[in-house]
Scaffold this motif. Structure first.
Motif, PDB file in Angstrom:
ATOM      1  N   LEU A  15       0.861  -1.175   0.000  1.00  0.00           N
ATOM      2  CA  LEU A  15       0.000   0.000   0.000  1.00  0.00           C
ATOM      3  C   LEU A  15       0.897   1.225   0.000  1.00  0.00           C
ATOM      4  CD1 LEU A  15      -2.876   1.146   0.211  1.00  0.00           C
ATOM      5  CD2 LEU A  15      -2.609   1.075   2.689  1.00  0.00           C
ATOM      6  N   ARG A  16       0.817   1.999  -1.031  1.00  0.00           N
ATOM      7  CA  ARG A  16       1.618   3.216  -1.151  1.00  0.00           C
ATOM      8  C   ARG A  16       0.667   4.376  -1.416  1.00  0.00           C
ATOM      9  NH1 ARG A  16       6.937   1.450  -1.731  1.00  0.00           N
ATOM     10  NH2 ARG A  16       7.135  -0.582  -2.632  1.00  0.00           N
ATOM     11  N   PRO A  17       1.063   5.602  -1.050  1.00  0.00           N
ATOM     12  CA  PRO A  17       0.180   6.746  -1.244  1.00  0.00           C
ATOM     13  C   PRO A  17      -0.302   6.903  -2.683  1.00  0.00           C
ATOM     14  CG  PRO A  17       2.055   7.378   0.089  1.00  0.00           C
ATOM     15  CD  PRO A  17       2.295   5.971  -0.374  1.00  0.00           C
ATOM     16  N   ARG A  18       0.551   6.595  -3.656  1.00  0.00           N
ATOM     17  CA  ARG A  18       0.134   6.788  -5.056  1.00  0.00           C
ATOM     18  C   ARG A  18      -1.022   5.872  -5.441  1.00  0.00           C
ATOM     19  NH1 ARG A  18       4.984   3.722  -5.971  1.00  0.00           N
ATOM     20  NH2 ARG A  18       4.426   1.730  -6.859  1.00  0.00           N
ATOM     21  N   ASP A  19      -1.240   4.805  -4.658  1.00  0.00           N
ATOM     22  CA  ASP A  19      -2.294   3.851  -4.953  1.00  0.00           C
ATOM     23  C   ASP A  19      -3.641   4.229  -4.332  1.00  0.00           C
ATOM     24  OD1 ASP A  19      -0.402   2.284  -6.293  1.00  0.00           O
ATOM     25  OD2 ASP A  19       0.114   1.225  -4.447  1.00  0.00           O
ATOM     26  N   ASP A  24      -7.069  13.828  -3.822  1.00  0.00           N
ATOM     27  CA  ASP A  24      -7.315  14.818  -4.865  1.00  0.00           C
ATOM     28  C   ASP A  24      -5.953  15.301  -5.342  1.00  0.00           C
ATOM     29  OD1 ASP A  24      -7.899  16.932  -6.513  1.00  0.00           O
ATOM     30  OD2 ASP A  24      -9.186  17.962  -5.069  1.00  0.00           O
ATOM     31  N   LYS A  25      -5.495  14.781  -6.461  1.00  0.00           N
ATOM     32  CA  LYS A  25      -4.133  15.038  -6.933  1.00  0.00           C
ATOM     33  C   LYS A  25      -3.889  16.502  -7.283  1.00  0.00           C
ATOM     34  CE  LYS A  25      -3.184  10.337  -8.306  1.00  0.00           C
ATOM     35  NZ  LYS A  25      -4.304   9.523  -8.104  1.00  0.00           N
ATOM     36  N   SER A  26      -4.941  17.277  -7.545  1.00  0.00           N
ATOM     37  CA  SER A  26      -4.752  18.686  -7.866  1.00  0.00           C
ATOM     38  C   SER A  26      -4.377  19.507  -6.636  1.00  0.00           C
ATOM     39  CB  SER A  26      -6.016  19.263  -8.501  1.00  0.00           C
ATOM     40  OG  SER A  26      -7.067  19.301  -7.539  1.00  0.00           O
ATOM     41  N   LYS A  27      -4.594  18.961  -5.431  1.00  0.00           N
ATOM     42  CA  LYS A  27      -4.308  19.698  -4.202  1.00  0.00           C
ATOM     43  C   LYS A  27      -3.077  19.171  -3.470  1.00  0.00           C
ATOM     44  CE  LYS A  27      -9.032  21.048  -3.552  1.00  0.00           C
ATOM     45  NZ  LYS A  27     -10.200  21.065  -2.715  1.00  0.00           N
ATOM     46  N   LEU A  28      -2.293  18.361  -4.143  1.00  0.00           N
ATOM     47  CA  LEU A  28      -1.108  17.793  -3.509  1.00  0.00           C
ATOM     48  C   LEU A  28      -0.026  18.838  -3.296  1.00  0.00           C
ATOM     49  CD1 LEU A  28      -0.671  14.448  -5.472  1.00  0.00           C
ATOM     50  CD2 LEU A  28      -1.434  14.725  -3.121  1.00  0.00           C
ATOM     51  N   ALA A  66       9.051   7.462  -6.893  1.00  0.00           N
ATOM     52  CA  ALA A  66       7.933   6.534  -7.096  1.00  0.00           C
ATOM     53  C   ALA A  66       7.153   6.279  -5.813  1.00  0.00           C
ATOM     54  CB  ALA A  66       8.454   5.216  -7.667  1.00  0.00           C
ATOM     55  N   MET A  67       7.705   6.620  -4.665  1.00  0.00           N
ATOM     56  CA  MET A  67       7.012   6.433  -3.390  1.00  0.00           C
ATOM     57  C   MET A  67       5.900   7.460  -3.185  1.00  0.00           C
ATOM     58  SD  MET A  67      10.068   5.727  -0.757  1.00  0.00           S
ATOM     59  CE  MET A  67      11.200   4.386  -0.928  1.00  0.00           C
ATOM     60  N   PHE A  68       5.933   8.563  -3.934  1.00  0.00           N
ATOM     61  CA  PHE A  68       4.946   9.622  -3.773  1.00  0.00           C
ATOM     62  C   PHE A  68       3.778   9.412  -4.722  1.00  0.00           C
ATOM     63  CE2 PHE A  68       8.933  11.525  -2.334  1.00  0.00           C
ATOM     64  CZ  PHE A  68       8.531  12.010  -1.104  1.00  0.00           C
ATOM     65  N   PRO A  69       2.607   9.952  -4.370  1.00  0.00           N
ATOM     66  CA  PRO A  69       1.451   9.838  -5.272  1.00  0.00           C
ATOM     67  C   PRO A  69       1.755  10.475  -6.631  1.00  0.00           C
ATOM     68  CG  PRO A  69       0.767  10.645  -3.124  1.00  0.00           C
ATOM     69  CD  PRO A  69       2.268  10.646  -3.128  1.00  0.00           C
ATOM     70  N   GLU A  70       1.132   9.934  -7.647  1.00  0.00           N
ATOM     71  CA  GLU A  70       1.303  10.459  -8.998  1.00  0.00           C
ATOM     72  C   GLU A  70       0.982  11.952  -9.022  1.00  0.00           C
ATOM     73  OE1 GLU A  70      -0.810   9.924 -13.317  1.00  0.00           O
ATOM     74  OE2 GLU A  70      -0.695   8.176 -12.003  1.00  0.00           O
ATOM     75  N   GLY A  71       1.831  12.731  -9.662  1.00  0.00           N
ATOM     76  CA  GLY A  71       1.620  14.171  -9.780  1.00  0.00           C
ATOM     77  C   GLY A  71       2.188  14.978  -8.640  1.00  0.00           C
ATOM     78  N   MET A  72       2.699  14.344  -7.614  1.00  0.00           N
ATOM     79  CA  MET A  72       3.217  15.072  -6.458  1.00  0.00           C
ATOM     80  C   MET A  72       4.649  15.551  -6.662  1.00  0.00           C
ATOM     81  SD  MET A  72       3.136  13.796  -2.543  1.00  0.00           S
ATOM     82  CE  MET A  72       2.877  14.972  -1.253  1.00  0.00           C
TER      83      MET A  72
END
Length: 183
Positions: A15-19, A24-28, A66-72
């Protein structure tokens, strides 16, 4: 905070944050990895058991990102240090590195709020550099230093004031104190 795995129904799923679909990826918050904020690169700070035998710490930035959510991760940030500091840097060199990075990032992004995450030596150096005439006695785990300065705009250029310094978790003295260096 997240867990490296989720234990449930007899299985262990990574389980990783990007999953996490609920983010809301726009507010990262945007993240950039800065080599200049790394640990002091010498045997005083890093135990011989984990220090590099070939004097080369080889981090794969792509794996860390890669450990961070996509777009972060902000790939548009130009780091101050382009590579890890060399092994067995001096304490003085390390302190100069921390001050250079903090000042450079603050000047590069004068109107942004920056959260710089580093190690004990980085906090001690930052605090003692910007809060003059003190001796740091102890830095607790999870301590922080907050630097604030007024920023105004004149003819499109940012003008900055002096830093105000706040902290938590740092014990210090206003009197000069000699701290013996470990052998």
């Amino acid at each position: 905070m997240y867990s490296d795995s989720f234990q449930g129904r007899g299985s262990s799923l990574p389980l990783r944050p990007r999953d996490l679909p609920s983010i809301d990826k726009s507010k990262l918050v945007k993240v950039a990895i800065e080599y200049g904020l790394c640990e002091m690169m010498n045997s005083m700070a890093i135990w011989p058991e984990v220090s590099p035998k070939d004097e080369n710490f080889d981090f794969n930035i792509s794996d860390l990102e890669a450990m961070f959510p996509e777009g972060m991760v902000d790939h548009n940030v130009d780091p101050i240090y382009k590579e890890m500091p060399k092994w067995e840097e001096t304490v003085e060199g390390c302190k100069e590195r921390y001050v250079k990075v903090v000042k450079a990032l603050a000047d590069k992004y004068p109107t942004e709020n920056l959260l710089l995450i580093t190690h004990r030596e980085g906090l001690e150096t930052t605090f003692s550099t910007f809060f003059k005439d003190i001796t740091v006695l102890e830095v607790e785990d999870c301590a922080y230093v907050q630097l604030r300065r007024e920023v105004s705009s004149k003819d499109g250029d940012a003008e900055t004031g002096e830093y105000e310094v706040a902290q938590s978790g740092i014990r210090f003295s206003h009197n000069p104190v000699t701290i013996p260096t470990p052998v």
